[in-house]
Design a protein around this motif. Sequence first.
Motif, PDB file in Angstrom:
ATOM      1  N   PHE A 118      34.725  34.069  91.059  1.00 40.33           N
ATOM      2  CA  PHE A 118      33.972  34.392  89.856  1.00 40.33           C
ATOM      3  C   PHE A 118      34.164  33.294  88.812  1.00 40.33           C
ATOM      4  O   PHE A 118      35.259  32.751  88.649  1.00 40.33           O
ATOM      5  N   PHE A 119      33.062  33.020  88.092  1.00 43.68           N
ATOM      6  CA  PHE A 119      33.070  32.070  86.982  1.00 43.68           C
ATOM      7  C   PHE A 119      32.318  32.709  85.817  1.00 43.68           C
ATOM      8  O   PHE A 119      31.385  33.499  86.022  1.00 43.68           O
ATOM      9  N   TYR A 120      32.716  32.349  84.576  1.00 40.76           N
ATOM     10  CA  TYR A 120      32.075  32.968  83.418  1.00 40.76           C
ATOM     11  C   TYR A 120      31.946  31.956  82.290  1.00 40.76           C
ATOM     12  O   TYR A 120      32.687  30.970  82.211  1.00 40.76           O
ATOM     13  N   SER A 121      30.992  32.250  81.381  1.00 42.79           N
ATOM     14  CA  SER A 121      30.823  31.468  80.146  1.00 42.79           C
ATOM     15  C   SER A 121      30.469  32.435  79.032  1.00 42.79           C
ATOM     16  O   SER A 121      29.906  33.507  79.278  1.00 42.79           O
ATOM     17  N   VAL A 122      30.779  32.042  77.778  1.00 39.08           N
ATOM     18  CA  VAL A 122      30.531  32.929  76.640  1.00 39.08           C
ATOM     19  C   VAL A 122      29.549  32.316  75.641  1.00 39.08           C
ATOM     20  O   VAL A 122      29.388  32.840  74.535  1.00 39.08           O
ATOM     21  N   ASP A 123      28.917  31.233  76.041  1.00 35.45           N
ATOM     22  CA  ASP A 123      27.961  30.588  75.139  1.00 35.45           C
ATOM     23  C   ASP A 123      26.577  30.488  75.754  1.00 35.45           C
ATOM     24  O   ASP A 123      25.736  29.701  75.314  1.00 35.45           O
ATOM     25  N   GLY A 124      26.336  31.267  76.814  1.00 40.63           N
ATOM     26  CA  GLY A 124      25.036  31.258  77.460  1.00 40.63           C
ATOM     27  C   GLY A 124      24.870  30.177  78.492  1.00 40.63           C
ATOM     28  O   GLY A 124      23.808  30.079  79.123  1.00 40.63           O
ATOM     29  N   VAL A 168      40.872  38.843  81.062  1.00 43.94           N
ATOM     30  CA  VAL A 168      41.129  37.799  80.079  1.00 43.94           C
ATOM     31  C   VAL A 168      40.462  38.189  78.766  1.00 43.94           C
ATOM     32  O   VAL A 168      39.368  38.771  78.757  1.00 43.94           O
ATOM     33  N   LEU A 169      41.114  37.888  77.646  1.00 44.84           N
ATOM     34  CA  LEU A 169      40.541  38.159  76.338  1.00 44.84           C
ATOM     35  C   LEU A 169      39.508  37.092  76.013  1.00 44.84           C
ATOM     36  O   LEU A 169      39.786  35.891  76.070  1.00 44.84           O
ATOM     37  N   LEU A 170      38.294  37.519  75.668  1.00 45.59           N
ATOM     38  CA  LEU A 170      37.237  36.593  75.242  1.00 45.59           C
ATOM     39  C   LEU A 170      37.383  36.390  73.735  1.00 45.59           C
ATOM     40  O   LEU A 170      36.945  37.225  72.931  1.00 45.59           O
ATOM     41  N   ASP A 171      38.013  35.302  73.361  1.00 47.59           N
ATOM     42  CA  ASP A 171      38.389  35.074  71.969  1.00 47.59           C
ATOM     43  C   ASP A 171      37.227  34.484  71.186  1.00 47.59           C
ATOM     44  O   ASP A 171      37.285  33.356  70.676  1.00 47.59           O
ATOM     45  N   VAL A 172      36.138  35.253  71.110  1.00 45.63           N
ATOM     46  CA  VAL A 172      34.943  34.816  70.373  1.00 45.63           C
ATOM     47  C   VAL A 172      34.449  35.990  69.541  1.00 45.63           C
ATOM     48  O   VAL A 172      34.628  37.152  69.902  1.00 45.63           O
ATOM     49  N   ALA A 173      33.820  35.651  68.383  1.00 46.32           N
ATOM     50  CA  ALA A 173      33.264  36.666  67.503  1.00 46.32           C
ATOM     51  C   ALA A 173      31.801  36.360  67.256  1.00 46.32           C
ATOM     52  O   ALA A 173      31.259  35.351  67.729  1.00 46.32           O
ATOM     53  N   GLY A 174      31.146  37.242  66.495  1.00 46.51           N
ATOM     54  CA  GLY A 174      29.715  37.079  66.258  1.00 46.51           C
ATOM     55  C   GLY A 174      28.913  37.554  67.457  1.00 46.51           C
ATOM     56  O   GLY A 174      29.354  38.421  68.227  1.00 46.51           O
ATOM     57  N   GLU A 175      27.731  36.957  67.625  1.00 49.92           N
ATOM     58  CA  GLU A 175      26.900  37.307  68.769  1.00 49.92           C
ATOM     59  C   GLU A 175      27.360  36.531  69.989  1.00 49.92           C
ATOM     60  O   GLU A 175      27.515  35.309  69.935  1.00 49.92           O
ATOM     61  N   VAL A 176      27.584  37.251  71.078  1.00 52.88           N
ATOM     62  CA  VAL A 176      28.138  36.642  72.285  1.00 52.88           C
ATOM     63  C   VAL A 176      27.185  36.891  73.446  1.00 52.88           C
ATOM     64  O   VAL A 176      26.706  38.006  73.648  1.00 52.88           O
ATOM     65  N   GLN A 177      26.905  35.802  74.204  1.00 54.47           N
ATOM     66  CA  GLN A 177      26.123  35.906  75.438  1.00 54.47           C
ATOM     67  C   GLN A 177      27.066  35.583  76.601  1.00 54.47           C
ATOM     68  O   GLN A 177      27.450  34.429  76.806  1.00 54.47           O
ATOM     69  N   VAL A 202      25.583  39.899  79.849  1.00 50.40           N
ATOM     70  CA  VAL A 202      25.601  40.967  78.852  1.00 50.40           C
ATOM     71  C   VAL A 202      25.677  40.328  77.475  1.00 50.40           C
ATOM     72  O   VAL A 202      26.360  39.322  77.276  1.00 50.40           O
ATOM     73  N   SER A 203      24.949  40.907  76.530  1.00 50.16           N
ATOM     74  CA  SER A 203      24.979  40.436  75.138  1.00 50.16           C
ATOM     75  C   SER A 203      25.643  41.500  74.274  1.00 50.16           C
ATOM     76  O   SER A 203      25.348  42.694  74.408  1.00 50.16           O
ATOM     77  N   TYR A 204      26.525  41.064  73.395  1.00 43.95           N
ATOM     78  CA  TYR A 204      27.195  42.006  72.490  1.00 43.95           C
ATOM     79  C   TYR A 204      27.569  41.259  71.225  1.00 43.95           C
ATOM     80  O   TYR A 204      27.456  40.033  71.139  1.00 43.95           O
ATOM     81  N   THR A 205      28.016  42.002  70.219  1.00 42.37           N
ATOM     82  CA  THR A 205      28.361  41.426  68.917  1.00 42.37           C
ATOM     83  C   THR A 205      29.761  41.879  68.513  1.00 42.37           C
ATOM     84  O   THR A 205      30.116  43.053  68.686  1.00 42.37           O
ATOM     85  N   VAL A 206      30.531  40.945  67.977  1.00 38.56           N
ATOM     86  CA  VAL A 206      31.872  41.260  67.479  1.00 38.56           C
ATOM     87  C   VAL A 206      31.904  41.011  65.976  1.00 38.56           C
ATOM     88  O   VAL A 206      31.661  39.891  65.532  1.00 38.56           O
ATOM     89  N   LEU A 207      32.189  42.065  65.212  1.00 37.54           N
ATOM     90  CA  LEU A 207      32.403  41.968  63.768  1.00 37.54           C
ATOM     91  C   LEU A 207      33.827  42.435  63.505  1.00 37.54           C
ATOM     92  O   LEU A 207      34.082  43.629  63.341  1.00 37.54           O
TER      93      LEU A 207
END
Length: 699
Positions: A50-56, A70-79, A96-101
């Motif tokens: 498995f491979f992943y990215s958090v910026d699209g 693993v903790l995805l250490d990003v905030a705001g809108e995440v792709q 999956v798209s989600y938002t962190v506030l």
Amino acid sequence: MKKKLLSVFILMATLLVFPLTAEITLLSPCEGVWANRQMLVIDNSEGGDFFYSVDGADPETFGFAYDGPVLLDVAGEVQLNVTRITGGGKKENASVSYTVLPDDASKTDYKNFVQTFFDGGILNYSAGSELVIPKDFYFYLGLPPENFMPARTLSLSSSSVLSRYIPCTIFDKSRNVKYRFIIKTYPQSAGVYSHRDIPFEISDWETITFVNNNFIYKVDSEYWGLPTEPRKIDRTTSHMISWQPLEYDSANPVEFFVLPPKPEIIREDLEDGSVECYIRGDDSYALGVMNVDGTYSELFQRVGIDAFYGDDVSGTLSLGVFANSVYQGKMNVSYNINRRPPQMPVVKSNAEGFVSRGSVDVKITGSRGCDLYIAVSEPLTITEEELSYPADNELFKEVQLGSFKKVKGENYSLRWAQNGLKPVYYKVAAYSKNEENQSSTIEFAVIIDQSNYYFDATGDSALADGTTAHPFTKFSQLAEALEKQRVVKLSVKGEMKIDAAYNINANFEITDGGDARLKFGPDGSLIVKASTFEISDCRISNTADLSKKSIVPLIKLENSVLTMKNCIISADFARNGTVIDSTNGIINLSETMASVNAVSYVSFISAVKSRLSLRNSSISTNAETSVVISADGGNLTAQKNDFLVSGGSGRIAELFGVTAAFKENNFKARLTNNASKIQPVYANKASKLTEEKNSVQGF
């Protein structure tokens, strides 16, 4: 390192089963707006890289390799994009798209709870402990759709050995914030690691392979040999396998191991919804949970499987069976624990409040398609006189419920009543259960006081209901209770008038509530039928009617019991009169003073086939014909009393077919008709009279 982490997580993930909505199943994150950074958790039970990215970006080219949560250490809108590559080179994608506030809840009462997962995304939980979700939240476990429940304390059975990653979503409606994190479960404590080394291996329970050619072997009573091929052994009975070094020496030790019969693994479904597995037999047996590589590490006497309230888990657990730390074989245990609860039962009652003045009917309705479980407390008799206890009084918190029992059908009805003089507290609890699901428990409690009534001559008749707050002001207000209730206790304050004849079918007690006075009118009478009547610490009087010639007793007993103590009686009748009339009754009189007057005839007690006991009392009668006691049949005991008859003629007692004993009494007469020729106590030939230490004056 990557393979090791991946293999460990495969074991954990296989124990957490969610419906597959895509070929790549993301346990976390999911769509939504979250107040904390999210964990990446993938169900990789099918294997692959498995491979992943958090910026699209393309995960395989510009992303990171997934080795485990693993903790995805990003905030705001995440792709989030995820790619899986199988052994055959096949690629699968998910996103999956989600938002962190971010909101660390620093200004809330539950900030300490949020801090347990806010920075790392994982809340570690040990089986057997409590996980308290603050009351500010609603929560649900697992994947969407959302199914929020009120906050509660979560726990797993202390024997549970499953290591799982469980998504948990909590929602504070007042602040409109949601947190989503992972609960990582661990066994309560590690098992033992003891494994005995032996020169043979057991596979498929029946196959024995001798793996050390430096030894010779013997099975049971067979000859020693050097087996080169695996052999089958009947595991329905025990066998002794012995070995010693190949080169014989008389000093060589002979070692052995007793191979027990194949045991039975017991799966026990517990009442709390969890499952426990163990081996039927002695403590030499232990169970091990198979690792991904087919080995076993820790050994347990019992292996538990459980799910949190609001969650479910299913799968197959491979358990290795060990006897005296030697592997014997494996057994598979399938499980399916669903702890998603049905709705709580609904309770309906005819009680208008926490305190009921009558019998209480309770109907409990469970969820459709579920089993209904009921637990009822033992009735608690309340000894205090004032009935002003709130429902949360400590007295009621100590009342224990009985064990929960399943009832037939989806409804259950109860009828509670008072069975004594004291008020009674009842409590019932209920929950619904469907397979392994159990709802929250609902409780219902009530005080029943249909026996204790209060009278106050100065009370407000418009509000009178017989309670301490609104006491009765007329005896007639009690009439219905005396006809219908089994037990009635009346506290009297002031003067209570009894102007009519009332039937007493209840066990009736009158006590002094403050200057208690009973005033019988010309037609006033208490007719006690097949009941008990107790009266104490009261003054009793009546009002005469010159027109009445017949005898209307103040108290009439029919197959009943009268107990009178420490009372003062003053009765005046126009022509004829008696205070107590008894047929097939029992009269117990003590520490009472009575003065009874009439023109023609008077008696204090007139009894037929009754049992009488008079002690420490003073009774006087006055009439042309004056008698204290007139008895036909039955028994009479009189001790330490003062009796006085006044008028024309009279006797202390007239007995016909009575067994009587008079001891230590004072007999006095003030009669005008030749009293010296009259015996104080007359007993016919059918009577048996005993007299001891009585004093006589005036006869």
